[in-house]
Design a protein around this motif. Structure first.
Motif, mmCIF file in Angstrom:
data_model
loop_
_atom_site.group_PDB
_atom_site.id
_atom_site.type_symbol
_atom_site.label_atom_id
_atom_site.label_comp_id
_atom_site.label_asym_id
_atom_site.label_seq_id
_atom_site.Cartn_x
_atom_site.Cartn_y
_atom_site.Cartn_z
ATOM 1 N N VAL A 44 -12.476 5.312 14.451
ATOM 2 C CA VAL A 44 -13.413 6.216 13.771
ATOM 3 C C VAL A 44 -13.079 7.667 14.089
ATOM 4 N N GLN A 45 -12.786 7.957 15.356
ATOM 5 C CA GLN A 45 -12.424 9.327 15.713
ATOM 6 C C GLN A 45 -11.149 9.764 15.001
ATOM 7 N N ALA A 46 -10.179 8.854 14.884
ATOM 8 C CA ALA A 46 -8.942 9.188 14.169
ATOM 9 C C ALA A 46 -9.225 9.438 12.688
ATOM 10 N N ALA A 47 -10.127 8.663 12.087
ATOM 11 C CA ALA A 47 -10.466 8.864 10.676
ATOM 12 C C ALA A 47 -11.186 10.192 10.469
ATOM 13 N N ILE A 48 -12.059 10.578 11.417
ATOM 14 C CA ILE A 48 -12.750 11.862 11.309
ATOM 15 C C ILE A 48 -11.743 13.011 11.397
ATOM 16 N N ASN A 49 -10.782 12.885 12.299
ATOM 17 C CA ASN A 49 -9.752 13.928 12.406
ATOM 18 C C ASN A 49 -8.915 14.012 11.134
ATOM 19 N N ALA A 50 -8.618 12.849 10.529
ATOM 20 C CA ALA A 50 -7.831 12.846 9.299
ATOM 21 C C ALA A 50 -8.603 13.445 8.140
ATOM 22 N N ALA A 51 -9.935 13.335 8.167
ATOM 23 C CA ALA A 51 -10.758 13.862 7.075
ATOM 24 C C ALA A 51 -11.049 15.347 7.219
ATOM 25 N N ALA A 52 -10.687 15.952 8.351
ATOM 26 C CA ALA A 52 -11.015 17.362 8.591
ATOM 27 C C ALA A 52 -10.514 18.305 7.507
ATOM 28 N N PRO A 53 -9.260 18.160 6.996
ATOM 29 C CA PRO A 53 -8.819 19.093 5.937
ATOM 30 C C PRO A 53 -9.621 18.991 4.645
ATOM 31 N N ASP A 54 -10.268 17.831 4.408
ATOM 32 C CA ASP A 54 -11.027 17.653 3.172
ATOM 33 C C ASP A 54 -12.468 18.106 3.303
ATOM 34 N N GLY A 70 -28.292 24.498 5.470
ATOM 35 C CA GLY A 70 -28.439 25.182 4.200
ATOM 36 C C GLY A 70 -27.898 24.441 3.002
ATOM 37 N N ALA A 71 -27.088 23.403 3.184
ATOM 38 C CA ALA A 71 -26.515 22.652 2.067
ATOM 39 C C ALA A 71 -27.533 21.645 1.545
ATOM 40 N N ASP A 72 -27.591 21.519 0.205
ATOM 41 C CA ASP A 72 -28.528 20.553 -0.358
ATOM 42 C C ASP A 72 -27.934 19.144 -0.282
ATOM 43 N N ALA A 73 -28.760 18.156 -0.638
ATOM 44 C CA ALA A 73 -28.353 16.758 -0.500
ATOM 45 C C ALA A 73 -27.159 16.418 -1.385
ATOM 46 N N ARG A 74 -27.109 16.984 -2.617
ATOM 47 C CA ARG A 74 -26.001 16.670 -3.524
ATOM 48 C C ARG A 74 -24.672 17.193 -2.974
ATOM 49 N N ASN A 75 -24.690 18.430 -2.480
ATOM 50 C CA ASN A 75 -23.455 18.974 -1.912
ATOM 51 C C ASN A 75 -23.026 18.215 -0.666
ATOM 52 N N MET A 76 -23.987 17.799 0.156
ATOM 53 C CA MET A 76 -23.651 17.020 1.348
ATOM 54 C C MET A 76 -23.001 15.700 0.958
ATOM 55 N N ALA A 77 -23.515 15.069 -0.078
ATOM 56 C CA ALA A 77 -22.954 13.780 -0.499
ATOM 57 C C ALA A 77 -21.550 13.946 -1.076
ATOM 58 N N ASN A 78 -21.332 15.036 -1.860
ATOM 59 C CA ASN A 78 -20.048 15.198 -2.537
ATOM 60 C C ASN A 78 -18.962 15.792 -1.640
ATOM 61 N N THR A 79 -19.341 16.755 -0.813
ATOM 62 C CA THR A 79 -18.324 17.484 -0.039
ATOM 63 C C THR A 79 -18.159 16.991 1.399
ATOM 64 N N VAL A 80 -19.138 16.272 1.920
ATOM 65 C CA VAL A 80 -19.071 15.803 3.309
ATOM 66 C C VAL A 80 -19.015 14.286 3.387
ATOM 67 N N ALA A 81 -20.019 13.622 2.809
ATOM 68 C CA ALA A 81 -20.089 12.159 2.932
ATOM 69 C C ALA A 81 -18.928 11.480 2.212
ATOM 70 N N ALA A 82 -18.602 11.948 1.015
ATOM 71 C CA ALA A 82 -17.544 11.286 0.234
ATOM 72 C C ALA A 82 -16.175 11.347 0.929
ATOM 73 N N PRO A 83 -15.698 12.520 1.408
ATOM 74 C CA PRO A 83 -14.403 12.521 2.124
ATOM 75 C C PRO A 83 -14.414 11.647 3.382
ATOM 76 N N LEU A 84 -15.533 11.663 4.114
ATOM 77 C CA LEU A 84 -15.603 10.825 5.308
ATOM 78 C C LEU A 84 -15.549 9.346 4.939
ATOM 79 N N GLU A 85 -16.250 8.969 3.876
ATOM 80 C CA GLU A 85 -16.235 7.561 3.467
ATOM 81 C C GLU A 85 -14.838 7.113 3.061
ATOM 82 N N ARG A 86 -14.075 7.992 2.404
ATOM 83 C CA ARG A 86 -12.722 7.607 1.976
ATOM 84 C C ARG A 86 -11.847 7.280 3.183
ATOM 85 N N HIS A 87 -11.949 8.053 4.224
ATOM 86 C CA HIS A 87 -11.103 7.826 5.403
ATOM 87 C C HIS A 87 -11.667 6.725 6.302
ATOM 88 N N LEU A 88 -12.989 6.681 6.451
ATOM 89 C CA LEU A 88 -13.586 5.638 7.281
ATOM 90 C C LEU A 88 -13.447 4.263 6.639
#
Length: 588
Positions: A108-118, A53-71
């Protein structure tokens, strides 16, 4: 020192050792996996996250961006890219060549776990990651269709019954289910009714979460007896959600059905698949890295008759995408080419040696070298693919050279009057260093492929290891089994007074070749400058042909399948896109 002497003096033990190598090699051949390409471990890891249900902009800002910061904090990353679409974010991490991807997978798994709160709370399933593998494409796709069952029931049957049964087959890595999603209760909010009631989407969501909680209720005890309180407060049906009170306005309860349309559906309603124009659930079967793709597909097809009787009436399970026909054809063609090459080599040796004993002794080097290479391939975890089989085809022309050199020198000593055993000892001692030098020179040609880096290094490493193994084993056979058999079966035949018609023709053919070679050699010695000019001429011609000849990563081949994709504008709704997709399918 003659390293071949112990083997020459012990022909029975040497023959048994060779027979053992032959048997073990054949066993390893049947244990090897079959694949179109070698098992390649690209220094790349993919991370994917889904929020329906999330659009592409929200996916990029709320999901992809936090993951990229930690990865991005992981060391050794060469490039980091992300792609976001409606309900999905896809991140590609390319590491430096030579990086241990297994170690980076833990990072990568550790970075995903660290990004979970964001990450947003609507992300129900944590992001998943997987290593790149060109052999990870589905080897077989099954289509589950039905006219009597809804799509949600088909998905549930595929998820709970078919997928576990197929996953139990040895060699199957995973079974992905596409074309549908987990059944769910969907709530379409009426924004006008919500505005009239003064409600927001978060308030409705919080009310539903609070009403659908499963938690321990405690115990009742009178001191002698204790009872656990069990209350089922979970909701599973649309009417249960529809009657839920989400707010109270002016003393009047506001139920969910007053401000929304509640109905049964699937978690991701925009995921769909068709088979022959009919909605279907697709089961994509993927193999393990070292598994035999042909054996897996055969086992799955053998399992289908056992699964069919358990299907509900009107439901069919049909395989419609099979990668093995082209793999079977290519592997079979290479294997036939290997046998033809072996046969041609034996025929050529018989043509020139004109004796069955030396021909068969020299020919034994070919199957022993190939089966020895199978043992090396099994120990290294290689597969029977186009590259390893091509290496064996090339090796057929090399592996008999050493044996022929040894046999010719032993035969020379036999003609001098030595006994077969003495001739084998003397002949092998004289050419032993020659055989070793020939082997080292051949290995030196292909050894650089072992040290290539990058993608081509990974691609050709299996080719070079297989070829070098066959060459080294052929040298061992030429210094052990070949002189041992020569000492037992090679004898000097007295010249015959009468020669057959075929023998006379071969004599004429050989004399003609000697005469032509002598003339060509005499001419070459009289024109040394002209022959020396050929070297720069051939070098220039080679460079020119390298520029002119078309280049490609892999040779073009007809696999008998056509794949296509469609793309529409960003303003096209999923419903309209499905209609357009079906129109394209009908045209094709």
């Amino acid at each position: 020192m003659n390293i071949s002497a112990p083997f020459i003096k012990r022909p029975v033990g040497t023959s048994l050792l060779a027979a053992g190598v032959l048997v073990i090699g054949m066993i390893c051949y049947f244990l090897l996996g079959v694949a179109p390409l070698p098992n390649l471990e690209f220094p790349a890891i993919f991370v994917q996250a889904r929020v329906p249900g999330a659009d592409a902009r929200n996916m990029a800002n709320t999901v992809a961006a936090p993951l990229e910061r930690h990865l991005g904090q992981i060391s050794g990353i060469d490039t980091l890219n992300s792609f976001s679409s409606e309900g999905s974010s896809f991140i590609v991490m390319l590491f430096n060549v030579g990086t241990n991807v297994d170690n980076k997978a833990r990072d990568v798994q550790a970075a995903i776990n660290a990004a979970a709160p964001d990450l947003p709370s609507s992300l129900r399933v944590p992001p998943i990651y997987r290593k790149a593998n060109p052999n990870n494409a589905p080897v077989l796709i099954l289509a589950l269709t039905g006219t009597t069952q809804p799509l949600s029931q088909l998905y549930n049957y595929a998820d709970t019954t078919l997928s576990p049964r197929i996953s139990q087959i040895p060699g199957v890595a995973q079974v992905d289910i596409n074309g549908g999603a987990t059944p769910a209760v969907r709530v379409d909010l009426n924004l006008h009714a919500m505005a009239a009631m003064g409600l927001t989407g978060d308030q409705v969501r919080n009310a539903l979460v609070a009403a659908n909680v499963i938690e321990p209720m405690g115990y009742l005890s009178d001191g002698n007896t204790q009872l656990a309180i069990n209350a089922n407060t979970s909701m599973t049906q649309p009417d249960q959600f529809a009657d839920t009170i989400v707010a109270v306005r002016d003393g009047v309860p506001v139920r969910l059905k007053d401000i929304a349309h509640v109905y049964s559906g699937q978690q991701d309603q925009y995921q769909a698949a068709w088979y022959n124009g009919q909605r279907a659930i697709l089961l994509m079967i993927r193999k393990q890295a070292d598994a035999n793709v042909i054996a897996i597909v055969d086992k799955v097809r053998a399992l289908l008759p056992q699964l069919t009787p358990d299907l509900p009436a009107g439901v069919k399970l049909t395989p419609f995408f099979d990668r093995t026909p082209t793999i079977r054809a290519s592997v079979d063609e290479v294997q036939i080419t290997l046998l033809i090459s072996l046969g041609l080599v034996i025929m050529v040796m018989l043509l020139f040696l004109r004796r069955w004993a030396p021909t068969l002794i020299a020919a034994l080097a070919a199957p022993l070298s190939v089966t020895g290479a199978f043992i090396v391939m099994y120990l290294f975890g290689y597969t029977l693919d186009n590259f390893s089989l091509m290496a064996l085809v090339i090796a057929i022309g090399f592996v008999v050279d050493d044996a022929i050199v040894v046999i010719e020198n032993i035969h020379r000593h036999l003609e001098k009057g030595l006994r077969p055993m003495d001739a084998a000892l003397a002949g092998t001692r004289e050419v032993g260093f020659t055989v070793v030098s020939i082997t080292v020179s051949l290995v030196a040609v292909f050894a650089p492929l072992l040290f290539m880096t990058g993608f081509f290094g990974m691609l050709f490493r299996e080719f070079s290891v297989t070829l070098v193994a066959a060459i080294l084993i052929s040298a061992l056979v030429s210094l052990t089994l070949t002189p041992s058999l020569c000492g037992q079966f090679l004898h000097v035949h007295p010249p015959r007074s009468e020669t057959s018609r075929l023998g006379r023709k071969l004599e004429v053919f050989h004399e003609g070749m000697r005469a032509r070679y002598a003339k060509a050699l005499d001419w070459s010695l009289r024109h040394p400058r002209l022959l020396a000019a050929q070297v720069p001429l051939l070098l220039v011609l080679t460079i020119a042909l390298m520029v002119v000849i078309p280049k490609s990563f892999f040779p073009q081949q007809d696999t008998g399948a056509i794949q296509g994709s469609t793309q529409a504008g960003a303003d096209i709704s999923p419903e309209v896109m499905m209609q357009l997709q079906q129109r394209v399918a009908k045209l094709v």
